[in-house]
Design a protein around this motif. Sequence first.
Motif, PDB file in Angstrom:
ATOM      1  N   VAL A 255       0.853  -1.211   0.051  1.00 27.85           N
ATOM      2  CA  VAL A 255       0.013  -0.077  -0.032  1.00 27.85           C
ATOM      3  C   VAL A 255       0.992   1.179   0.206  1.00 27.85           C
ATOM      4  N   GLY A 256       0.959   1.971  -0.887  1.00 26.37           N
ATOM      5  CA  GLY A 256       1.904   3.101  -1.235  1.00 26.37           C
ATOM      6  C   GLY A 256       3.138   2.897  -2.039  1.00 26.37           C
ATOM      7  N   GLY A 257       2.926   3.730  -3.231  1.00 23.61           N
ATOM      8  CA  GLY A 257       4.167   4.022  -4.009  1.00 23.61           C
ATOM      9  C   GLY A 257       5.054   5.062  -4.070  1.00 23.61           C
ATOM     10  N   GLY A 258       5.402   5.284  -2.733  1.00 28.27           N
ATOM     11  CA  GLY A 258       6.527   6.135  -2.658  1.00 28.27           C
ATOM     12  C   GLY A 258       7.754   5.579  -2.688  1.00 28.27           C
ATOM     13  N   PRO A 259       9.075   6.128  -2.431  1.00 25.07           N
ATOM     14  CA  PRO A 259      10.264   5.441  -2.668  1.00 25.07           C
ATOM     15  C   PRO A 259      10.441   3.961  -1.936  1.00 25.07           C
ATOM     16  N   GLY A 260       9.858   4.114  -0.757  1.00 24.83           N
ATOM     17  CA  GLY A 260       9.982   2.627   0.069  1.00 24.83           C
ATOM     18  C   GLY A 260       9.306   1.488  -0.647  1.00 24.83           C
ATOM     19  N   GLY A 261       7.995   1.746  -1.002  1.00 23.85           N
ATOM     20  CA  GLY A 261       7.149   0.865  -1.502  1.00 23.85           C
ATOM     21  C   GLY A 261       7.653   0.532  -2.976  1.00 23.85           C
ATOM     22  N   LEU A 262       8.045   1.369  -3.711  1.00 20.02           N
ATOM     23  CA  LEU A 262       8.362   1.075  -5.084  1.00 20.02           C
ATOM     24  C   LEU A 262       9.813   0.234  -5.085  1.00 20.02           C
TER      25      LEU A 262
ATOM     26  N   ARG B   8      -2.495   5.629  -4.398  1.00 17.77           N
ATOM     27  CA  ARG B   8      -3.769   6.745  -3.999  1.00 17.77           C
ATOM     28  C   ARG B   8      -3.786   7.710  -5.280  1.00 17.77           C
ATOM     29  N   GLU B   9      -2.499   8.158  -5.702  1.00 15.30           N
ATOM     30  CA  GLU B   9      -2.426   9.190  -6.582  1.00 15.30           C
ATOM     31  C   GLU B   9      -3.031   8.713  -8.138  1.00 15.30           C
ATOM     32  N   SER B  10      -3.455   9.468  -8.944  1.00 19.00           N
ATOM     33  CA  SER B  10      -4.068   8.883 -10.381  1.00 19.00           C
ATOM     34  C   SER B  10      -2.712   8.474 -11.207  1.00 19.00           C
TER      35      SER B  10
ATOM     36  N   GLY C  83      13.002  26.341  -1.493  1.00 19.19           N
ATOM     37  CA  GLY C  83      13.238  27.307   0.033  1.00 19.19           C
ATOM     38  C   GLY C  83      12.128  26.875   0.870  1.00 19.19           C
ATOM     39  N   TYR C  84      12.736  27.128   2.197  1.00 16.42           N
ATOM     40  CA  TYR C  84      11.751  26.824   3.276  1.00 16.42           C
ATOM     41  C   TYR C  84      11.604  28.040   4.441  1.00 16.42           C
ATOM     42  N   ALA C  85      10.829  28.581   4.931  1.00 12.73           N
ATOM     43  CA  ALA C  85      10.767  29.495   5.932  1.00 12.73           C
ATOM     44  C   ALA C  85      10.035  28.600   6.963  1.00 12.73           C
TER      45      ALA C  85
ATOM     46  N   ILE D 116       2.262  24.576   2.749  1.00 11.84           N
ATOM     47  CA  ILE D 116       2.630  24.653   4.155  1.00 11.84           C
ATOM     48  C   ILE D 116       2.800  23.252   4.687  1.00 11.84           C
ATOM     49  N   ARG D 117       4.014  23.059   5.469  1.00 11.63           N
ATOM     50  CA  ARG D 117       4.317  21.689   5.524  1.00 11.63           C
ATOM     51  C   ARG D 117       4.577  21.652   7.090  1.00 11.63           C
ATOM     52  N   ALA D 118       3.467  21.032   8.236  1.00 17.54           N
ATOM     53  CA  ALA D 118       3.750  21.070   9.514  1.00 17.54           C
ATOM     54  C   ALA D 118       4.616  19.867   9.773  1.00 17.54           C
TER      55      ALA D 118
ATOM     56  N   LEU E  39       6.939  -0.177   6.565  1.00 19.33           N
ATOM     57  CA  LEU E  39       8.010   0.463   6.268  1.00 19.33           C
ATOM     58  C   LEU E  39       8.126   1.779   5.915  1.00 19.33           C
ATOM     59  N   GLY E  40       9.122   2.256   5.901  1.00 18.82           N
ATOM     60  CA  GLY E  40       9.474   3.899   5.754  1.00 18.82           C
ATOM     61  C   GLY E  40       8.761   4.906   6.741  1.00 18.82           C
ATOM     62  N   ASP E  41       8.297   6.034   6.298  1.00 18.35           N
ATOM     63  CA  ASP E  41       7.641   6.799   7.047  1.00 18.35           C
ATOM     64  C   ASP E  41       6.361   6.214   7.832  1.00 18.35           C
ATOM     65  N   ALA E  42       5.746   5.543   7.496  1.00 23.51           N
ATOM     66  CA  ALA E  42       4.426   4.572   7.965  1.00 23.51           C
ATOM     67  C   ALA E  42       5.024   4.168   9.300  1.00 23.51           C
TER      68      ALA E  42
ATOM     69  N   LEU F 268      16.762  15.083  -2.363  1.00 23.73           N
ATOM     70  CA  LEU F 268      16.960  14.072  -1.282  1.00 23.73           C
ATOM     71  C   LEU F 268      18.455  13.505  -1.578  1.00 23.73           C
ATOM     72  N   ASP F 269      19.329  13.440  -0.481  1.00 27.69           N
ATOM     73  CA  ASP F 269      20.764  12.963  -0.620  1.00 27.69           C
ATOM     74  C   ASP F 269      20.571  11.428  -0.061  1.00 27.69           C
ATOM     75  N   LEU F 270      21.128  10.717  -1.019  1.00 26.94           N
ATOM     76  CA  LEU F 270      21.294   9.193  -0.584  1.00 26.94           C
ATOM     77  C   LEU F 270      22.466   8.839  -0.053  1.00 26.94           C
TER      78      LEU F 270
ATOM     79  N   GLU G 205      17.460  11.609   6.845  1.00 31.85           N
ATOM     80  CA  GLU G 205      17.476   9.979   6.940  1.00 31.85           C
ATOM     81  C   GLU G 205      16.375   9.576   6.131  1.00 31.85           C
ATOM     82  N   GLY G 206      15.152  10.299   6.169  1.00 27.42           N
ATOM     83  CA  GLY G 206      13.631   9.553   5.827  1.00 27.42           C
ATOM     84  C   GLY G 206      13.771   8.788   4.797  1.00 27.42           C
ATOM     85  N   VAL G 207      14.149   9.049   3.520  1.00 29.74           N
ATOM     86  CA  VAL G 207      14.210   8.436   2.346  1.00 29.74           C
ATOM     87  C   VAL G 207      15.099   7.176   2.415  1.00 29.74           C
ATOM     88  N   ASN G 208      16.358   7.589   2.925  1.00 29.97           N
ATOM     89  CA  ASN G 208      17.507   6.554   3.128  1.00 29.97           C
ATOM     90  C   ASN G 208      16.897   5.151   4.085  1.00 29.97           C
ATOM     91  N   LEU G 209      16.230   5.474   5.012  1.00 27.15           N
ATOM     92  CA  LEU G 209      15.722   4.551   5.869  1.00 27.15           C
ATOM     93  C   LEU G 209      14.571   3.783   5.041  1.00 27.15           C
TER      94      LEU G 209
HETATM   95  C1  LIG Z   1      10.011  18.808   3.776  1.00 27.92           C
HETATM   96  C2  LIG Z   1      10.577  17.587   3.729  1.00 27.92           C
HETATM   97  C3  LIG Z   1      12.065  17.583   3.273  1.00 27.92           C
HETATM   98  C4  LIG Z   1      12.562  16.183   3.306  1.00 27.92           C
HETATM   99  N1  LIG Z   1      14.019  15.872   3.128  1.00 27.92           N
HETATM  100  C5  LIG Z   1      14.623  14.836   3.179  1.00 27.92           C
HETATM  101  C6  LIG Z   1      16.009  14.614   2.982  1.00 27.92           C
HETATM  102  O1  LIG Z   1      16.681  15.676   2.543  1.00 27.92           O
HETATM  103  N2  LIG Z   1      16.299  13.372   3.072  1.00 27.92           N
HETATM  104  C7  LIG Z   1      15.613  12.413   3.370  1.00 27.92           C
HETATM  105  O2  LIG Z   1      16.105  11.252   3.214  1.00 27.92           O
HETATM  106  N3  LIG Z   1      14.222  12.414   3.539  1.00 27.92           N
HETATM  107  C8  LIG Z   1      13.810  13.545   3.499  1.00 27.92           C
HETATM  108  N4  LIG Z   1      12.495  13.576   3.693  1.00 27.92           N
HETATM  109  C9  LIG Z   1      11.572  12.575   4.060  1.00 27.92           C
HETATM  110  C10 LIG Z   1      11.251  11.653   2.938  1.00 27.92           C
HETATM  111  O3  LIG Z   1      10.435  12.581   1.901  1.00 27.92           O
HETATM  112  C11 LIG Z   1      10.157  10.432   3.390  1.00 27.92           C
HETATM  113  O4  LIG Z   1      11.081  10.020   4.568  1.00 27.92           O
HETATM  114  C12 LIG Z   1      10.333   9.307   2.533  1.00 27.92           C
HETATM  115  O5  LIG Z   1       9.636   9.971   1.240  1.00 27.92           O
HETATM  116  C13 LIG Z   1       9.372   8.317   2.879  1.00 27.92           C
HETATM  117  O6  LIG Z   1       9.355   7.360   1.917  1.00 27.92           O
HETATM  118  P1  LIG Z   1       7.904   6.387   1.969  1.00 27.92           P
HETATM  119  O7  LIG Z   1       7.948   5.595   0.756  1.00 27.92           O
HETATM  120  O8  LIG Z   1       7.921   5.701   3.369  1.00 27.92           O
HETATM  121  O9  LIG Z   1       6.624   7.356   2.120  1.00 27.92           O
HETATM  122  P2  LIG Z   1       6.149   8.368   1.096  1.00 27.92           P
HETATM  123  O10 LIG Z   1       7.150   8.979   0.416  1.00 27.92           O
HETATM  124  O11 LIG Z   1       5.323   9.253   1.954  1.00 27.92           O
HETATM  125  O12 LIG Z   1       5.095   7.569   0.282  1.00 27.92           O
HETATM  126  C14 LIG Z   1       4.140   7.025   0.658  1.00 27.92           C
HETATM  127  C15 LIG Z   1       2.994   7.022  -0.662  1.00 27.92           C
HETATM  128  O13 LIG Z   1       1.984   6.382  -0.337  1.00 27.92           O
HETATM  129  C16 LIG Z   1       0.675   6.827  -0.868  1.00 27.92           C
HETATM  130  N5  LIG Z   1      -0.429   6.606   0.167  1.00 27.92           N
HETATM  131  C17 LIG Z   1      -0.534   7.253   1.255  1.00 27.92           C
HETATM  132  N6  LIG Z   1      -1.727   6.803   1.697  1.00 27.92           N
HETATM  133  C18 LIG Z   1      -2.378   5.854   0.928  1.00 27.92           C
HETATM  134  C19 LIG Z   1      -3.327   4.996   0.999  1.00 27.92           C
HETATM  135  N7  LIG Z   1      -4.223   5.225   1.909  1.00 27.92           N
HETATM  136  N8  LIG Z   1      -3.640   4.154  -0.296  1.00 27.92           N
HETATM  137  C20 LIG Z   1      -2.901   4.220  -1.174  1.00 27.92           C
HETATM  138  N9  LIG Z   1      -1.539   4.927  -1.181  1.00 27.92           N
HETATM  139  C21 LIG Z   1      -1.686   5.780  -0.214  1.00 27.92           C
HETATM  140  C22 LIG Z   1       1.296   8.185  -1.079  1.00 27.92           C
HETATM  141  O14 LIG Z   1       0.455   8.788  -2.211  1.00 27.92           O
HETATM  142  C23 LIG Z   1       2.716   8.085  -1.407  1.00 27.92           C
HETATM  143  O15 LIG Z   1       2.967   7.996  -2.726  1.00 27.92           O
HETATM  144  C24 LIG Z   1      11.874  14.854   3.833  1.00 27.92           C
HETATM  145  C25 LIG Z   1      10.523  15.169   3.998  1.00 27.92           C
HETATM  146  C26 LIG Z   1       9.858  16.305   3.924  1.00 27.92           C
HETATM  147  C27 LIG Z   1       8.429  16.414   4.370  1.00 27.92           C
END
Ligand SMILES: Cc1cc2nc3c(=O)[nH]c(=O)nc-3n(C[C@H](O)[C@H](O)[C@H](O)COP(=O)(O)OP(=O)(O)OC[C@H]3O[C@@H](n4cnc5c(N)ncnc54)[C@H](O)[C@@H]3O)c2cc1C
Length: 372
Positions: free
Chosen positions: A9-16, A34-36, A218-220, A267-269, A288-291, A47-49, A301-305
């Motif tokens: 579930v999820g096609g971000g860097p970790g899932g793919l 979820r994206e189209s 940029g980020y403020a 805006i990214r809280a 895995l990953g951010d989940a 991101l730096d790997l 480290e987020g994407v690296n992890l």
């Molecule tokens: C401002 C910012 C800067 C960052 N800079 C860095 C950096 O310099 N270096 C670094 O390593 N990391 C950085 N990160 C973190 C990094 O982007 C994440 O840690 C990384 O993308 C996590 O990958 P992931 O595949 O776990 O999750 P995500 O990239 O969040 O991918 C999750 C995927 O799941 C999909 N999804 C979500 N919910 C559902 C659902 N219910 N059903 C189906 N699909 C769903 C989403 O659309 C998305 O494609 C940064 C993050 C932010 C916010």
Amino acid sequence: MTRQRIAIVGGGPGGLMLARLLQLRDIHPVVLERESYAEERPQGGSLDLHSETGQRAIRLAGLETEFSAMARPEDQGDRLFGSDGALLFDRNEPGDDRPEIDRSALRRILLDALPVGSIRWNSRTIDIASDGIGYELIGNGWRERFDIVIGADGAWSRVRPLLSDAVPAYEGVTLVELGFDITDHPQIDTLTGSGKMFAVGDNRALITQRNGLGHIRGYAGLRIPEATVWQWQKLSHSSLRATLREAFRGWAPPLRDVIETGRILGIRALYALPIGHRWPSRPGLTLLGDAAHLMSPFSGEGVNLALADAVDLADALSSDNAGSAIARFEETMARRAEIAAEGAAQGLNGIFSEEGATSVLQHYRERVTVKD
Ligand SMILES: Cc1cc2nc3c(=O)[nH]c(=O)nc-3n(C[C@H](O)[C@H](O)[C@H](O)COP(=O)(O)OP(=O)(O)OC[C@H]3O[C@@H](n4cnc5c(N)ncnc54)[C@H](O)[C@@H]3O)c2cc1C
């Protein structure tokens, strides 16, 4: 194991990355995203790997050539300013130990490596039901049964609640994202140097980072209560800019240019899961990953992890006893993420502190000493 149906579930860097590594072992998961389509949403900045996590995953996935074609090893410089505009640190060393890549480019490389049909777009998972043996994923107008479900669905994972009660907590810091094209903003180009620029003052920071294709992001960043974040979401861009102008009053004009001239992107809280987040292992279900370990971006480290998790989980899913291998994977992942999350929390509290640039300067100097 290989005959079991696996959903990611999820096609971000970790899932793919997980899907790619499984495909290489003749295991064919389905990625539900979820994206189209790939470019539906802006994918964020650069991101730096790192060599032992992100780059290792790229090597194991056989995607080094594709990565090298898109990576920017030259963009690893660091500059630090005080809020008065004084340049406190400037390191401009091209190298290749942590090459930068745009998040959209990384995702494209991973998508292109998957066979057609492995990713199902427009497939948001809304609910998950367990029948005691497998799991039924439920979306808008569809439901499908899988033996194994991997939650790679990021910060607000729908899979996570089946394993853990943890919810991300607001970290007190919010970033307003700004975009620049270097042709239109030569002053931001100069300010940014060859990689990242931090300008740090009392509990606030202006950050710019070189991206590919002539862009700078940029980020403020500043400490605001969570309730204020919701108010800011409703502001027009001109009101939000005026609010930032007020927040950074007294800063040196070349730094204030970041908020005066940047295109407001969003805006990214910043939210994080508890440091050391773990859960009792459950058959056929993991994260895995951010989940699993959402943290602030200040450890880098987020994407690296996420990519390292994919490597370890691919090993676990293709082992003879996947059940116990998944439990071991979860512990390995949790230990690795715990260290990074401590670093991320320290990074955030160091940057957004009353001491301004002091602790960031110390961090940079220590890194130089360790490397030299
Ligand atoms: C401002 C910012 C800067 C960052 N800079 C860095 C950096 O310099 N270096 C670094 O390593 N990391 C950085 N990160 C973190 C990094 O982007 C994440 O840690 C990384 O993308 C996590 O990958 P992931 O595949 O776990 O999750 P995500 O990239 O969040 O991918 C999750 C995927 O799941 C999909 N999804 C979500 N919910 C559902 C659902 N219910 N059903 C189906 N699909 C769903 C989403 O659309 C998305 O494609 C940064 C993050 C932010 C916010």
